[in-house]
Structures are given as C-alpha cells and as structure tokens.
Enzyme design. Structure first.
Site, PDB file in Angstrom:
ATOM      1  N   HIS B  56      -9.034  -5.535  -1.672  1.00  0.00           N
ATOM      2  CA  HIS B  56      -7.852  -4.823  -1.185  1.00  0.00           C
ATOM      3  C   HIS B  56      -7.722  -4.823   0.335  1.00  0.00           C
ATOM      4  O   HIS B  56      -6.999  -5.630   0.887  1.00  0.00           O
ATOM      5  CB  HIS B  56      -7.831  -3.405  -1.742  1.00  0.00           C
ATOM      6  CG  HIS B  56      -6.538  -2.707  -1.459  1.00  0.00           C
ATOM      7  ND1 HIS B  56      -5.347  -3.149  -1.980  1.00  0.00           N
ATOM      8  CD2 HIS B  56      -6.259  -1.611  -0.719  1.00  0.00           C
ATOM      9  CE1 HIS B  56      -4.384  -2.360  -1.571  1.00  0.00           C
ATOM     10  NE2 HIS B  56      -4.895  -1.424  -0.806  1.00  0.00           N
ATOM     11  N   ASP B  77      -7.216   1.652  -4.730  1.00  0.00           N
ATOM     12  CA  ASP B  77      -6.569   0.347  -4.812  1.00  0.00           C
ATOM     13  C   ASP B  77      -7.641  -0.725  -4.786  1.00  0.00           C
ATOM     14  O   ASP B  77      -8.589  -0.639  -4.016  1.00  0.00           O
ATOM     15  CB  ASP B  77      -5.631   0.152  -3.616  1.00  0.00           C
ATOM     16  CG  ASP B  77      -4.407   1.051  -3.750  1.00  0.00           C
ATOM     17  OD1 ASP B  77      -4.176   1.562  -4.862  1.00  0.00           O
ATOM     18  OD2 ASP B  77      -3.701   1.252  -2.749  1.00  0.00           O
ATOM     19  N   GLU B 102      -5.810   2.225 -10.800  1.00  0.00           N
ATOM     20  CA  GLU B 102      -4.448   2.066 -10.317  1.00  0.00           C
ATOM     21  C   GLU B 102      -3.769   1.022 -11.190  1.00  0.00           C
ATOM     22  O   GLU B 102      -4.439   0.221 -11.837  1.00  0.00           O
ATOM     23  CB  GLU B 102      -4.457   1.608  -8.853  1.00  0.00           C
ATOM     24  CG  GLU B 102      -5.065   0.229  -8.664  1.00  0.00           C
ATOM     25  CD  GLU B 102      -4.178  -0.699  -7.861  1.00  0.00           C
ATOM     26  OE1 GLU B 102      -2.951  -0.539  -7.945  1.00  0.00           O
ATOM     27  OE2 GLU B 102      -4.710  -1.576  -7.170  1.00  0.00           O
ATOM     28  N   HIS B 313      -0.961   5.585 -10.272  1.00  0.00           N
ATOM     29  CA  HIS B 313      -0.351   4.685  -9.296  1.00  0.00           C
ATOM     30  C   HIS B 313       0.428   3.575  -9.947  1.00  0.00           C
ATOM     31  O   HIS B 313       0.105   2.400  -9.806  1.00  0.00           O
ATOM     32  CB  HIS B 313      -1.434   4.024  -8.420  1.00  0.00           C
ATOM     33  CG  HIS B 313      -1.794   4.843  -7.257  1.00  0.00           C
ATOM     34  ND1 HIS B 313      -1.105   4.811  -6.084  1.00  0.00           N
ATOM     35  CD2 HIS B 313      -2.777   5.744  -7.104  1.00  0.00           C
ATOM     36  CE1 HIS B 313      -1.656   5.654  -5.249  1.00  0.00           C
ATOM     37  NE2 HIS B 313      -2.672   6.241  -5.840  1.00  0.00           N
TER      38      HIS B 313
END
Lengths: 533, 499
Positions: B56, B77, B102, B313
């Site tokens: 990420h 993330d 997520e 998310h």
C-alpha cells in the site's frame, strides 16, 4: 593450547607407533575426560586411514563406544564410523552387524540419528546386496516410532535410499515389499513434526528417482500436504505432485464437491498453479519452475494461466468454453482499466461458479508480477518451455513476455529476451509488440542489447513498417553505442535474409535517407545481404 | 460463550472514513482512529500486537491483536500486488477468529500490472510528444512515489526532455522517509540502494505555481488525488480547456468530487461562483490504486485462514457481492456491518495448559507418538491457580498443595470350585494368568500371594466348604481397569487342568 596438544599427540604417535588402531586405542585409554577424548578423536579424524587398517580402527572405536558414558563422544565415534566406512576400497559388510548392534542400547537420540546415518553410508556402499538393504530397512522401520524427529528423519532417509525398488514380476514378494515401503513412508506424511513430514516426502521422491513406480494412491495424500503450515513440506509436496502427474498423466481423478472428473495432469497443473501464489517465495519458485515441464496439460488449462479474471470455473470440462464466454460478457469482475465498470452487474447463477480456490487462472500473471525476481525468472522460464511445445500458447503469452522486457531487474529482462528468442519460430511480432521490444535497445546494459540483437536475428516481423522501425532503431542504437557494431551488423544481415520481400521495397529509401549506409563498412554488410535475396 | 464484538464507527459500508471499535476478551481496542501524538498510549499487558507488511504505502501495516487465544486481524489498507517501490502484503497462517479486511475493490480483478504501466507510459509519452501537458492528481505518499519511479526510469531510458514536476516539498519529505526505511521498500530498490538511492530523482523537480502557465509539454504530479481542492484542482482549471492536454486519474474517486464527475463523462462542470468550466482535455482513468483487488482479498483470506471475515471500507453493494463469494469459497461467515451497527462473533478459544515436563515425558513414554487427529487420554492433576492452568503428576500436585495422599483400594472376592490344597490352587491361578497376561508382569511371591503389576491376589479356603477357594483380589483406584478385568477373568473360572 591447541598447538601444545598437537605436539603432544604427535610425540605419542611416534612412540606407540605400530598401527593406527593401536595408537588410537592408547590415546583413547589415556583420555581422562570426555573433552580429552573428543580432542583425540577430532585429531584422528583429520588424518587419512589406509584401507587395510580401517576394520581394525572400527573395532577399537566400537570397543570405546560401548565403554563411553558421554553422549558427545559417542556421537563423534558414530560419525567417525560413517566416515571410515566411506574409505575407498573398503567393503563395510564386515562391520555392518556391529554397527546395527550399537543401536540397541543407545539412549541418546542424537547419537541414534548419527548411527543411522552411518548405517546409511554402509548401505549405500553395499547397494548390490539386497539382503543387506532389506536388513537395514528393517532396522530403520523399527526406529520410526522414536520420539525424536531427528531419528525418524534419518530412518525415512534410509528407507528412501535403500528401500526395495525392484519391479514386480520377477518376484512377487519383492513388489509387495516395494508397496509396503511406500505405505510406511506414506504413513509419515501426517507426522506431527514438519521436518519428518518433509523427510517422508523426500524419501518418496528418492524412491522415485531410484526407479520405483510410485502408486497413484499417494496423489490424494500429497494434495493435502499442499495446505501444510510449513513451507518445506509444501515445497516438497509440490515436487511429489509433479512427479505423480508425470507418472499418471491420463488417469482420471474426481473433482471434489462435484460429480465430474478430470485428467490427473490437469488437476495437478491446477494445483501447482495455485501454489504460484503461495505465501512463501521458496514454494512459489518451486511451483513456477515445475509448471514449465508439464507439457501434457490440456490447452484450455494452459491458456487460463494467462487470465486472472476467468477464475477457476474452467475446471468443469463440458461447459468450459461456454462459461468462459459468459464470464466475459456478464462482466462478473471488472479489470480496473476502465472507470465505472466495477459496479456489480446482474447476478449470474453464483451456485454454478466455483471461485478462486482451484485452478490455473492467472498463475503466470501472478508469477510474472511477483515481488521476488527469483519467482519472476522461474515463471519466464516455465513460460518459455510451455510455449516451445505449444504454438498457440506461444502466441498468447507474447504480450506478457514483451512486458517482461521492462522488468526492473536486469536478469529478468535478459531471461525474457532469451526466452523470446527460443520461441521465435512459433511467433510473429505485432508492431506494438515490436515497439516495446525495440525500446529495450536503448538499455544501458550491453548484455541486454546483444541478447536483443540475437533475438532480432530470428524474429518474424509482420509488416514492412515493422522492419523499417527495427532498422531505424538499430541505427539509433549504433549511434548511441558504437561498440555494438559487430553485433548489429550480424543482426541486420539475418533480419534481411529472413524478410526478403519486406525489405526489398525499403532499399531505395534506406540508401537515400540514411547516408550512414554509404560509409564503406556497413555498406558491405547490409545492402549486400539484402540484394543477395 | 466468549465473543468478539465489532462496531464500525466510520468505515462500515463506507469509503474514505475510518475508525472501528473492537471488544475482545473484555478489552476494547479502537482501530484506525489516528494517533495520539505526544502521548504514550498504555498498552495492556495481556494484549499482544503483531504487525505484518501491508504494501500500500511505505510503512503500512496490518495488525494482529491477540488476547489469550482470541485474535483479530485488522488489515487497514493493503496491496497484494507488488509495485515499483513496495513489496506485496504478506501474512502467515495465523488463523485469527476474525479478519477485518478493507474491500475498496470488492468487485474488481485487475489485469496484469505491467499492461497498466505500459498503457500509462504510452499515454504520457504520446501527450508529451504532441506538446500537451499531463496532470496526474495523486495523494502525497504512495502512488506518487510509484509513478515517479516509473516515469523517472522511463524518461531516463527514452532520453526524454520534457520536465516533470512534483508538488513542492513533498518529494524531499518522501525522499527522506524512503532513505530512513529503505528496508521496507521492494527488492529492486533495496538492491539498488547499495549504489544509489532511487528516490534521488534526476528528472523530477519541485513544482512552482508559476510553472503551470509555461508553454510546452510537461508532466505534473499534484495533490490531492480526487481533484476536489488544492493545487491539483487549480492546475486542472488552467489546463482543462485545451484538448492537447490530458489528466490521468490513477486511483479511486469518491462521489461528488470533480474527479468522479469527469470520470463519469461529465464535460461541463459547475465551479464555485456559478462559473461553468468546459473540459476539453482528455480524461484517462488507470487503476494504480494500491488496494487489494477481489483476488487479492481472497488470497489474503486464504493465507490467514480466519474463522470469520468482516468487510469494511467499501460500498455496500460491492461488499455484498464479495461477501457472497467469500462465504461460498471458504465456508466462513462474512459480515459487513454499517456504521454504528455491532457485529457479535462467538469464539471458541482453546485454553492453554502448562504441562510439567516430568508428566509429559512419562505419558509419551507410555503411549505411541501423539497423533494430531486423535484426542489423547492423559492422567494427571489440573491445578488452577493465579489465573493459570497447570497439568502435573498427582504426586507433584500433592506435594505442592501439601496434601496427604489417600489410597482408594478395591477388593473383591471370587469363589472358585477347587478341591485341591490352597497352594496348588494358587499355582493354577498363577499359571492361568501367566498364560493369558503375557504383556504384564505376573509374579508368584514366596508368601503364597500372586501379583499382577500392583494387583494382589490371595487364596484362602472357604471356612465352611473346603472345596471352595476364595480369591481375594485387591487393587488401587489407579489400576481400576486392570483390576476389573482380572476379576471378570477369574470369575469365569480356571481352565480344566490337563494333568
């Protein structure tokens, strides 16, 4: 201190002279502490022993072995026994019984493991003698219940190296024994210790290498091991599955949770593909490498490896192609290239779609963009081997291969270029692909550029523009790196002779627009070869 | 029943906001709520936290939170595909009770990354060659660095001259962090670092507001990434009118932002002050977003082998789709609570017990090797003290607790018809048992009694009937199994002697 020791012992050796065994005996008797004895043994191990005195030395060592209370000294003795047995020209059958006897009362697991190792050495020297091997295997089987992983490990290794592999027919009894050995080893696929599980798989592979035909029944066991917690186990299991897929490619195995069936080699291919996205890169490398040698796999499985999106559904034989189309047109998953196409469309019959878990899909896409370059290289190699045996696959994997020319690691780029050259008979480059290929001519590494020249020597280009592009780029290359001259000329020559019809209309243009050609040297090579055609 | 409760406060079926409240084994943990700068947050001593590499952005991590045997993994993330500057997220088979993942790209499976890179470079290159300007809105950290490295190496290789700019200050800052945490980057950058730092760009320079009006081609990275404010929006307004220019959106855009509007094909935008901006420049979308795609999410689930999955998310509709896939594929429960909605997950934690070495050795010496699949019966004493469990041998337990040992003995009389003398009967019993119980030590003691292991057998003549002998069998509680076996054996009588 070390120095002193050596002086002392050399003196002693001179005094007590007559034979090596006697000297050793005297030394060991003099040793006042285990540390002392170890020191003597270490020194002794450094010197070679003549063939004729080996047996005597072994007897002395055994004598001390039984008297010795300290496990570390016994361990050293055990390892020395193995070392001595290796002496060229010495036949260890005379000491085998004694070596086996030492196992009986040994309490230390470490020493036991070492002794078994010694037996393995003895066994490998006496492979001609089936009864000796039989006996050693029996001994090993007895110790398979030991609580130490080290001992079980060695036992399995021994069984793998010495277990009976004679083919049935000659003697029914022996083929039965071969079956039993597989059963015994197979039982340890579920051992509680991962090291033992690994050893069991390796032993099985060893039997295979020695010529035993493994039973197909092992396949399902091996498949379960692919989900093992330990990477060594998974890595070995991948190998075993590969071996079985080569032995029984056409066998039919059921697909779990359905009543459909599939060729074993296809099933194995799917499973190994799956391991290309394993958590451990060691396993990933292993899996990617082995894929290359599975040429018997059906073409529609092979082609799945280049598409991440198809997921696994193609495993079902009959409806394979229809479903593939369905998946495409219903846009089940979006590709992330277009904005807004990731909104879920109408639901297709999800019950029929069995996702991800199984199947070859995208294995190479994953492999080629792996974070470790080792995996990427392995994937490129595998791609190469598969493409060599399947022209249609070669055509399909071209885009991926061309992309690898832009890998961040030079070795990968180089490997990809070589690969492309190897499969160049099966492919013709499109212009956009050629464009990417030629861009690499600007690479600052000479190895890469030369590899690329070689590739261009044997590449098929589809259009006149393509050839023109190639020539222009090569000339650019020549200006930028004048040292590449030889290599570029050679390349131009082959390119010309390969595409006579495409080059011919270009000649006048080349001669006029590139005065460079008029310089004496290239003039000789390039236009000459073109006109030759 | 022990349980784990999860309440998303910002991230439930929603993108862009975060914060999730987790209750595990009586402890409350707040995830993704920003740091308490300057404070030293006390961490409970029963709470274990383990971080995993998440790809990420530089420094991104997934966390495993563990209390006793119950655990939750929160991914934050993450990205399962390595890029030009970071590696891929990785997790071990930690088998958490709950994996909170997520799901920004719940319905997307991306093509090969290399295609995207090639397309990106091609588009930028073409635009620059025809004299256009390229705007790439990015967020400060992450994609920006990846794309910078990509363009930088491309410029280097193709020997391009058009300037590349980056929002002021950010490059230097990022460069600094990348120098500090070079071990967190990918294989290539780590390897190259020996010779040079790949983040010391040759072609990318700091951007100044005045540059936007310069003639000629250029490439500008500007923040923020969704074109909703700031520098990227300013530049966009300046360049939007020229069809030679191009804007490349490398990531996700939330509804309502300018980015989202132009990607949806809107060509006339209403800016503040009722002003209408006509967009003539080319608009391109390219998913360079560093979030895991559906396949990546599935791959992470496969690696971690959680018992439950909870999605946050993401957009509700897309989550629903993925949820279905997850339940089908892994046969685990999958949840997707909305903000403020609490999900309760029942756990079945195993309770660790310390076993004393002596007892363990004794038990393993008796039985075969332990088999994972079969439960094993063990004989010992469980001591529960100070919130801990220990399994020790009964003797040790007695000693530790200062208790005297009481013996429980069973005795049983078995009548046997045998006219012979007592010692002859004893001998017959002895021979009989010896013949049957080959694996046990059967002994005939000088005082006329027989022992089988620790079980005692004595014979006396019946006081009234001399032809009946009474066998007294006595055993301790521990030998109950063997003792009752023996009595039933003896009750069947002795075999007819052949002599």
């Amino acid at each position: 201190l070390q120095q002193q020791h050596e002086d002392l012992s050399s003196k002693k050796l001179r005094l007590t002279k007559p034979s090596k065994s006697a000297a050793l005996h005297v030394d060991l008797c003099k040793a006042t502490s285990p540390a002392d004895a170890l020191q003597y043994l270490l020194q002794f191990a450094r010197k070679p022993v003549e063939v004729e005195s080996v047996e005597g030395v072994v007897r002395i060592l055994l004598e001390h072995y039984y008297k010795e209370n300290d496990a570390s000294v016994r361990l050293k003795i055990a390892s020395l026994l193995g070392l001595l047995s290796k002496t060229a020209g010495f036949s260890p059958d005379c000491i085998m019984d004694d070596a086996i006897n030492t196992l009986q009362n040994e309490k230390s697991h470490q020493v036991l493991a070492q002794l078994l190792d010694t037996l393995l050495v003895i066994g490998t020297k006496l492979t001609e003698n089936p009864s000796v091997r039989m006996r050693l295997v029996e001994v090993a089987c007895k110790h398979l219940t030991d609580s130490s992983h080290g001992v079980r490990n060695k036992c399995l290794q021994l069984i793998g190296c010495l277990g009976p592999v004679e083919k049935g027919g000659a003697k029914e009894v022996e083929s039965q024994a071969a079956k039993d050995v597989q059963k015994i080893i197979g039982d340890h696929f579920n051992d509680q210790d991962p090291r033992v599980r690994t050893a069991a798989i390796k032993a099985m592979l060893q039997l295979h290498e020695r010529g035993l035909k493994l039973q197909q029944a092992i396949y399902s066991q091996a498949c379960k091991l692919l989900a093992d917690d330990y990477e060594q186990v998974r890595s070995a299991a991948v190998q075993l599955i590969w071996v079985l897929s080569q032995l029984y490619p056409e066998s039919i195995v059921p697909i779990p949770s359905s009543n459909e069936e599939i060729r074993l080699v296809d099933d194995a291919f799917g499973k190994i593909c799956h391991m290309v996205s394993d958590g451990s890169w060691v396993v990933r490398v292993q899996a990617a490498k082995l894929l290359g040698s599975m040429q018997q796999v059906s073409s529609h499985f092979l082609e799945q490896t280049l598409d991440k999106k198809l997921m696994s559904d193609l495993r079902r034989k009959r409806t394979a192609h229809e479903r593939a189309k369905e998946l495409y047109s219903s846009g089940e998953f979006s590709s992330g290239r277009k904005w807004g196409d990731d909104a879920p469309k109408e639901e297709i019959d999800t019950g029929a779609v069995n996702l991800i878990e199984s199947g070859a899909c995208g294995a190479f896409v994953h492999g080629l963009e792996d974070e470790m370059y080792e995996v990427r290289i392995a994937a490129v190699e595998a791609l190469c081997m598969l493409a060599q045996s399947s022209p249609s696959f070669a055509e399909k994997c071209l885009d991926f291969l061309v992309d690898m020319f832009n890998d961040e690691i030079e070795e990968v780029r180089l490997q990809s270029i070589h690969t492309m050259r190897k499969i160049s008979n099966n492919i013709t480059l499109r212009e956009d692909q050629l464009d990417t290929v030629l861009a690499v001519l600007e690479d600052s590494s000479r190895d890469i550029r030369e590899a690329l020249h070689e590739l261009l020597c044997c590449t098929n280009v589809s259009t006149k523009e393509g050839i023109h592009l190639a020539l222009v780029e090569l000339l650019k290359n020549l200006t930028k790196y004048p040292t590449d001259r030889e290599s570029i000329w050679k390349c131009l020559k082959f390119l010309g002779s390969r595409h006579p019809t495409l080059v011919l209309p270009l000649v006048p243009e080349l001669l006029s627009t590139h005065p460079f050609f008029d310089t004496p040297e290239p003039d000789m090579d390039d236009p000459a070869c073109i006109f030759l055609m | 029943m022990p349980e784990i409760k999860v309440t998303p406060l910002g991230a439930g079926q929603d993108v862009g906001r975060s914060c999730i409240l987790v209750s595990i084994a009586g402890k409350n943990v707040m995830l993704d709520c920003g740091m308490h700068m300057g404070y030293n947050d006390d961490v409970d001593e029963e709470l274990e936290i383990k971080a995993y590499y998440a790809g990420h952005v530089l420094g991104a991590a997934m966390f495993q939170i563990k209390v006793g045997c119950e655990s939750v993994v929160y991914t934050g993330d993450y990205n399962m595909t390595p890029d030009r500057h970071l590696g891929a997220a990785w997790i071990d088979k930690c088998r958490p009770d709950l994996l909170i993942s997520e799901s920004t790209y719940a319905t997307t499976i991306r093509d090969s990354k290399r295609c995207r890179e090639r397309d990106f470079l091609k588009k930028v290159h073409e635009t620059v060659e025809r004299g256009g300007k390229v705007l790439i809105p990015v967020f400060a950290l992450g994609r920006a660095q990846e794309l910078c490295i990509l363009l930088e190496t491309f410029w280097e290789r193709m020997n391009l001259k058009a300037p590349i700019y980056f929002s002021t200050g950010l490059t230097e800052k990022a460069n600094h962090y990348y120098k500090l945490f070079i071990t967190w980057t990918n294989q290539k950058i780590r390897k190259t670092f020996v010779q040079r730092n790949m983040f010391e760009f040759k072609h990318i320079k700091a951007f100044d507001r005045a540059f936007a009006d310069n003639p000629g081609p250029m490439v500008v990275f500007a923040t923020p990434g969704m074109l909703h404010a700031g520098q990227s929006l300013q530049i966009f307004r300046k360049w939007a009118g020229n069809e030679k220019n191009m804007v490349i959106m490398p990531g996700y855009c939330v509804q309502g932002t300018v980015g989202h509007k132009i990607l949806s094909g809107q060509r006339k935008l209403e800016m503040e002050g009722r002003q209408i901006l006509e967009v003539k420049m080319q608009v391109e979308y390219m998913s360079f977003s560093a979030h895991a795609d559906a396949k990546g999410i599935m791959q992470l689930i496969r690696q971690a082998e959680p018992r439950n999955v909870l999605l946050v998310h993401g957009e509700a509709k897309k989550m629903e789709f993925l949820k279905q896939k997850i339940e089908q594929e892994f046969h685990v429960n999958c949840y997707m609570p909305a903000n403020g909605e609490t999900t309760t997950i029942f756990t079945n934690p195993s309770i660790p017990v310390d076993i004393s070495l002596g007892l363990l050795k004794r038990e393993t010496a008796i039985g075969l090797l332990p088999d994972v699949k079969k439960p094993k019966l063990m004989h010992g004493t469980l001591i529960m003290k100070d919130n801990s469990f220990r399994l020790v041998s009964p003797e040790q337990a007695l000693k530790e607790l200062g208790l005297a040992e009481h013996q429980l003995r069973f005795t049983c009389r078995v009548h046997i018809q045998d006219p012979r003398k007592e010692h002859e009967t004893v001998l017959r019993v002895y021979n009989h048992l010896k013949g049957i119980l080959k694996d046990y030590s059967v002994q005939h003691l000088p005082d006329g009694s027989i022992t089988v292991e620790s079980i005692l057998i004595q014979a006396t003549a019946h006081s009234e009937d001399q032809g009946t002998k009474v066998l007294l069998v006595s055993w301790t509680y521990q030998d109950e199994e063997l003792g009752s076996y023996l009595t039933s054996l003896l009750k069947k009588g002795l075999p007819q002697s052949t002599s």
